[in-house]
Design a protein around this motif. Sequence first.
Motif, PDB file in Angstrom:
ATOM      1  N   UNK A  73       0.961  -1.079   0.095  1.00 38.46           N
ATOM      2  CA  UNK A  73      -0.140  -0.173   0.000  1.00 38.46           C
ATOM      3  C   UNK A  73       1.039   1.104  -0.056  1.00 38.46           C
ATOM      4  N   UNK A  74       0.341   2.514   0.022  1.00 42.64           N
ATOM      5  CA  UNK A  74       1.042   3.510  -0.392  1.00 42.64           C
ATOM      6  C   UNK A  74       2.015   3.830   0.750  1.00 42.64           C
ATOM      7  N   UNK A  75       3.281   3.466   0.851  1.00 42.29           N
ATOM      8  CA  UNK A  75       4.268   3.811   2.159  1.00 42.29           C
ATOM      9  C   UNK A  75       4.015   5.153   2.830  1.00 42.29           C
ATOM     10  N   UNK A  76       3.889   6.214   2.337  1.00 45.62           N
ATOM     11  CA  UNK A  76       3.753   7.498   3.102  1.00 45.62           C
ATOM     12  C   UNK A  76       2.448   7.449   4.064  1.00 45.62           C
ATOM     13  N   UNK A  77       1.325   6.754   3.419  1.00 41.54           N
ATOM     14  CA  UNK A  77       0.053   6.724   4.192  1.00 41.54           C
ATOM     15  C   UNK A  77      -0.165   5.672   4.880  1.00 41.54           C
ATOM     16  N   UNK A  78       0.633   4.553   4.854  1.00 36.71           N
ATOM     17  CA  UNK A  78       0.377   3.515   5.606  1.00 36.71           C
ATOM     18  C   UNK A  78       1.692   2.705   6.267  1.00 36.71           C
ATOM     19  N   UNK A  79       1.808   3.106   7.400  1.00 36.45           N
ATOM     20  CA  UNK A  79       3.263   2.495   8.143  1.00 36.45           C
ATOM     21  C   UNK A  79       3.226   1.100   7.940  1.00 36.45           C
ATOM     22  N   UNK A  80       2.465   0.394   7.668  1.00 42.06           N
ATOM     23  CA  UNK A  80       2.554  -1.052   7.545  1.00 42.06           C
ATOM     24  C   UNK A  80       2.948  -1.559   6.185  1.00 42.06           C
ATOM     25  N   UNK A  81       3.042  -0.777   5.173  1.00 40.85           N
ATOM     26  CA  UNK A  81       3.196  -0.882   3.911  1.00 40.85           C
ATOM     27  C   UNK A  81       4.498  -1.850   3.773  1.00 40.85           C
TER      28      UNK A  81
END
Length: 376
Positions: free
Chosen positions: A183-191
């Motif tokens: 998922x988007x790494x800037x928006x989701x820390x679990x990415x």
Amino acid sequence: MSQEVHLRQQLARSKRVVVKVGSQALCLADGRLDGRTIAGLCQDLAQLLDEGRQVVLVSSGAVASGTGEVGRERGLGKQALAAIGQPLLMARYRMEMQGLGRHVAQVLLTHADLADRGRFLHARRVLAELLAAGILPIVNENDTVSVDELRFGDNDQLAAQVAHVVEADALLLLTEVDGLYTSHPDKDPQAKLISFVGLRDTRALDAAEDGTSAFGSGGMKSKLLAAKKAGSVGVVAAIGRGKRPGITLDLLRGEPLGTVVQPAAKRLSGKRSWVATSLRTRGTLHVDAGAAQALAQGGRSLLPAGVVRSEGRFAVGDAVAVVGPSGQLIARGLVRYDSEEASKIYGLRTDQIATVLGWLPADELIHRDDLVLADT
Ligand code: GLU
């Protein structure tokens, strides 16, 4: 050995490489060129050349550096900004590469150029000549003359096409993130980074964010589609972060970085890959069940006998679609007859053609060398 390790070894062995760098990686936030990144990139490219590899750089950044030069407030359009920025970009590359003892060459292309077999072959010949001389060709879209509906879309697609123009072994797509994420790494820390995308992996496409960056027009989905397009003609692609020092060399050493995308197992020959990737079709040939079955087995030419009817106006050498009785796409190929002559010989055996036309332009309507099956 895992498929991923195998692909990374293939990257390490690749001789002819296309490296695509996006505007975001090359420019600062205000659009001016990021000297440090460009200097580092050029050092890496010079090193690859010193190792005896051949490298084509597909560089964005014309619009961005045009903006950096004159500012946004003048209200100039993208095509004008590209015209301002392109020489700045080239001047910077020339300066850096000259300092490293290498020459650069500028190649500006439009989609229409590569869809024309003659121009495509010229581009291929000149690029091969430059590569053989150890020169670094730097390719960008010829933005000033690119009409919207004929555009490559973005430089990711251009890079995929260039990879097949030069029959590259590998394509590196350098962007602003480390690779493809769940998922988007800037928006989701679990990415999580996806390090390998298999041939039939559709989850990866779903994961690819379609967001576009401030200057480039790509986005992750476009990177993955470009990687797949290059893959369809047998080129291994990798996605990595452009601003990471040494990224080009590391990916080409087989280091476990970024995302690698598995190509189709079979490498299409030059002309067939062009048919598969560069062309828009001018017409459709409807074939009967027997011809559909024969073509699907592969390695067969399409003879007039198997064709029922056609649509569209095409000239000798144009690309056409071949569809079966239920309208399913079977193949694309280059016709050896124009639509007018072709329409007189559908259903005929080869020995009947000369009687009807007064001569025999070709045995086949589409020769097997010019035919690409839809699922290739
Ligand atoms: N050709 C454009 C430029 O050089 C970039 C297009 C893109 O990044 O996709 O500015």
